[in-house]
Design an enzyme around this catalytic site. Structure first.
Site, PDB file in Angstrom:
ATOM      1  N   GLY A   1       0.788  -1.239   0.000  1.00  0.00           N
ATOM      2  CA  GLY A   1       0.000   0.000   0.000  1.00  0.00           C
ATOM      3  C   GLY A   1       0.814   1.280   0.000  1.00  0.00           C
TER       4      GLY A   1
ATOM      5  N   GLU B   1       4.837   4.125   5.569  1.00  0.00           N
ATOM      6  CA  GLU B   1       3.615   3.306   5.598  1.00  0.00           C
ATOM      7  C   GLU B   1       2.454   4.091   4.995  1.00  0.00           C
ATOM      8  OE1 GLU B   1       2.023   0.767   5.377  1.00  0.00           O
ATOM      9  OE2 GLU B   1       1.826  -0.234   7.318  1.00  0.00           O
ATOM     10  N   ASP B   2       1.454   3.379   4.492  1.00  0.00           N
ATOM     11  CA  ASP B   2       0.289   4.066   3.934  1.00  0.00           C
ATOM     12  C   ASP B   2      -0.669   4.553   5.027  1.00  0.00           C
ATOM     13  OD1 ASP B   2      -0.454   1.474   4.606  1.00  0.00           O
ATOM     14  OD2 ASP B   2      -1.410   1.004   2.686  1.00  0.00           O
TER      15      ASP B   2
ATOM     16  N   ASP C   1      -3.638   2.030  11.490  1.00  0.00           N
ATOM     17  CA  ASP C   1      -5.000   1.832  11.990  1.00  0.00           C
ATOM     18  C   ASP C   1      -4.886   1.353  13.446  1.00  0.00           C
ATOM     19  OD1 ASP C   1      -7.836   1.591  11.623  1.00  0.00           O
ATOM     20  OD2 ASP C   1      -7.643  -0.509  11.111  1.00  0.00           O
ATOM     21  N   THR C   2      -4.931   0.046  13.687  1.00  0.00           N
ATOM     22  CA  THR C   2      -4.775  -0.445  15.070  1.00  0.00           C
ATOM     23  C   THR C   2      -3.340  -0.298  15.569  1.00  0.00           C
ATOM     24  OG1 THR C   2      -4.264  -2.686  14.312  1.00  0.00           O
ATOM     25  CG2 THR C   2      -6.584  -2.185  14.759  1.00  0.00           C
ATOM     26  N   GLY C   3      -2.379  -0.332  14.638  1.00  0.00           N
ATOM     27  CA  GLY C   3      -0.965  -0.276  15.026  1.00  0.00           C
ATOM     28  C   GLY C   3      -0.299  -1.644  15.068  1.00  0.00           C
TER      29      GLY C   3
ATOM     30  N   LYS D   1      -5.248   6.800  11.721  1.00  0.00           N
ATOM     31  CA  LYS D   1      -6.597   6.827  12.309  1.00  0.00           C
ATOM     32  C   LYS D   1      -6.441   6.667  13.815  1.00  0.00           C
ATOM     33  CE  LYS D   1      -8.460   3.668   9.278  1.00  0.00           C
ATOM     34  NZ  LYS D   1      -9.536   2.852   8.632  1.00  0.00           N
TER      35      LYS D   1
ATOM     36  N   PHE E   1     -13.277   3.902   6.331  1.00  0.00           N
ATOM     37  CA  PHE E   1     -12.501   2.903   5.599  1.00  0.00           C
ATOM     38  C   PHE E   1     -12.152   3.520   4.252  1.00  0.00           C
ATOM     39  CE2 PHE E   1     -11.327  -0.934   3.353  1.00  0.00           C
ATOM     40  CZ  PHE E   1     -10.545  -1.548   4.316  1.00  0.00           C
TER      41      PHE E   1
ATOM     42  N   ASP F   1      -5.878  -0.128  -0.749  1.00  0.00           N
ATOM     43  CA  ASP F   1      -6.852  -0.946  -1.473  1.00  0.00           C
ATOM     44  C   ASP F   1      -8.099  -1.256  -0.659  1.00  0.00           C
ATOM     45  OD1 ASP F   1      -5.312  -2.793   0.257  1.00  0.00           O
ATOM     46  OD2 ASP F   1      -6.559  -4.321  -0.692  1.00  0.00           O
TER      47      ASP F   1
ATOM     48  N   ARG G   1      -6.226   0.905  -5.767  1.00  0.00           N
ATOM     49  CA  ARG G   1      -4.907   1.420  -5.390  1.00  0.00           C
ATOM     50  C   ARG G   1      -4.453   2.520  -6.351  1.00  0.00           C
ATOM     51  NH1 ARG G   1      -2.501  -2.029  -1.609  1.00  0.00           N
ATOM     52  NH2 ARG G   1      -2.906  -4.255  -1.824  1.00  0.00           N
TER      53      ARG G   1
HETATM   54  P1  IMP Z   1      -3.173  -1.920  11.373  1.00  0.00           P
HETATM   55  O1  IMP Z   1      -2.277  -3.118  11.559  1.00  0.00           O
HETATM   56  O2  IMP Z   1      -4.530  -2.147  11.953  1.00  0.00           O
HETATM   57  O3  IMP Z   1      -2.555  -0.625  11.832  1.00  0.00           O
HETATM   58  O4  IMP Z   1      -3.481  -1.809   9.865  1.00  0.00           O
HETATM   59  C1  IMP Z   1      -2.585  -1.378   8.961  1.00  0.00           C
HETATM   60  C2  IMP Z   1      -2.942  -1.942   7.600  1.00  0.00           C
HETATM   61  O5  IMP Z   1      -4.333  -2.239   7.497  1.00  0.00           O
HETATM   62  C3  IMP Z   1      -2.668  -0.910   6.548  1.00  0.00           C
HETATM   63  O6  IMP Z   1      -1.343  -0.997   6.098  1.00  0.00           O
HETATM   64  C4  IMP Z   1      -3.684  -1.278   5.499  1.00  0.00           C
HETATM   65  O7  IMP Z   1      -3.175  -2.315   4.698  1.00  0.00           O
HETATM   66  C5  IMP Z   1      -4.860  -1.798   6.275  1.00  0.00           C
HETATM   67  N1  IMP Z   1      -5.872  -0.750   6.517  1.00  0.00           N
HETATM   68  C6  IMP Z   1      -6.112  -0.096   7.677  1.00  0.00           C
HETATM   69  N2  IMP Z   1      -7.095   0.811   7.537  1.00  0.00           N
HETATM   70  C7  IMP Z   1      -7.467   0.751   6.250  1.00  0.00           C
HETATM   71  C8  IMP Z   1      -8.445   1.476   5.462  1.00  0.00           C
HETATM   72  O8  IMP Z   1      -9.158   2.388   5.913  1.00  0.00           O
HETATM   73  N3  IMP Z   1      -8.547   1.117   4.159  1.00  0.00           N
HETATM   74  C9  IMP Z   1      -7.780   0.135   3.598  1.00  0.00           C
HETATM   75  N4  IMP Z   1      -6.852  -0.549   4.277  1.00  0.00           N
HETATM   76  C10 IMP Z   1      -6.706  -0.242   5.600  1.00  0.00           C
HETATM   77 MG    MG Z   2       0.124  -0.820   4.765  1.00  0.00          MG
END
Ligand code: IMP
Ligand code: MG
Length: 177
Positions: free
Chosen positions: A45, A102-103, A106-108, A134, A155, A162, A168
């Site tokens: 991403g 990183e793109d 979200d949760t980390g 986020k 989202f 994606d 993308r």
């Molecule tokens: P985390 O591990 O929850 O921080 O998520 C990180 C990954 O989840 C990102 O690199 C994305 O691939 C995916 N992701 C998180 N939020 C979104 C979103 O809003 N749209 C699409 N992909 C997301």
């Molecule tokens: Mg990513």
């Protein structure tokens, strides 16, 4: 139209491009005396953001990549704590000043795994640069030095991000209402 489903633009392309120029200027200033600098792309991403950021930097740097995956089934929207390493880091980072690109955070969980991989190589320093964050969704408190945009809990897709491997290619960030 790239696709038919109605959606909204959250961040238009000119806004993204000008924010990337500002981030690059900040990084140029912060790393003026640092060497070697390695820009680490979190595939897939982050690729467009990584390319644009790398091109906008004036400091010398090399490039590396890593790929992790946190979403299980296609269509899943919930990140789980178990993050899979799809492709390990492809260059040695020992003694390097690493900027992880990183793109979206979200949760980390994903970034925690990437940072563990980076730290294991004993770099000189590590910083995270993410296009989007986020904060309301955070489970793991990962340190973010450079954030393009902090967004609400939508989202989102586009600019590398994606929805089930689609969208993308959009040059802006969109979301479904
Ligand atoms: P985390 O591990 O929850 O921080 O998520 C990180 C990954 O989840 C990102 O690199 C994305 O691939 C995916 N992701 C998180 N939020 C979104 C979103 O809003 N749209 C699409 N992909 C997301
Ligand atoms: Mg990513």
């Amino acid at each position: 139209m790239p696709f038919a489903k109605p959606h909204k633009t959250l961040i238009a392309n000119p806004q993204i491009e000008s924010r990337i120029r500002a981030l690059a200027a900040e990084i140029d200033a912060a790393y003026a005396q640092a060497a070697p600098v390695v820009l680490l792309c979190v595939l897939t991403g982050a690729r467009p953001f990584f390319e644009a950021l790398s091109a906008a930097l004036t400091i010398p740097h090399t490039r590396a990549s890593v790929q992790v995956s946190s979403y299980g089934a296609v269509g899943a929207r919930l990140s789980t704590g178990d993050v899979r390493i799809v492709q390990p880091i492809d260059v040695p980072l020992h003694h390097a000043h690493v900027i992880v690109v990183e793109d979206i955070i979200d949760t980390g969980y994903s970034m925690r795994t990437v940072l563990e991989l980076v730290d294991a190589q004993r770099p000189a320093s590590v910083a995270v640069c993410t296009l989007l964050s986020k904060p309301s969704r955070r489970v793991i408190d990962v340190p973010l030095e450079y954030v393009g945009f902090s967004i609400d809990d939508h989202f989102v897709f586009g600019y590398g991000i994606d929805v089930d491997q689609q969208y993308r290619e959009l040059n802006y960030i969109g979301y479904f209402e």
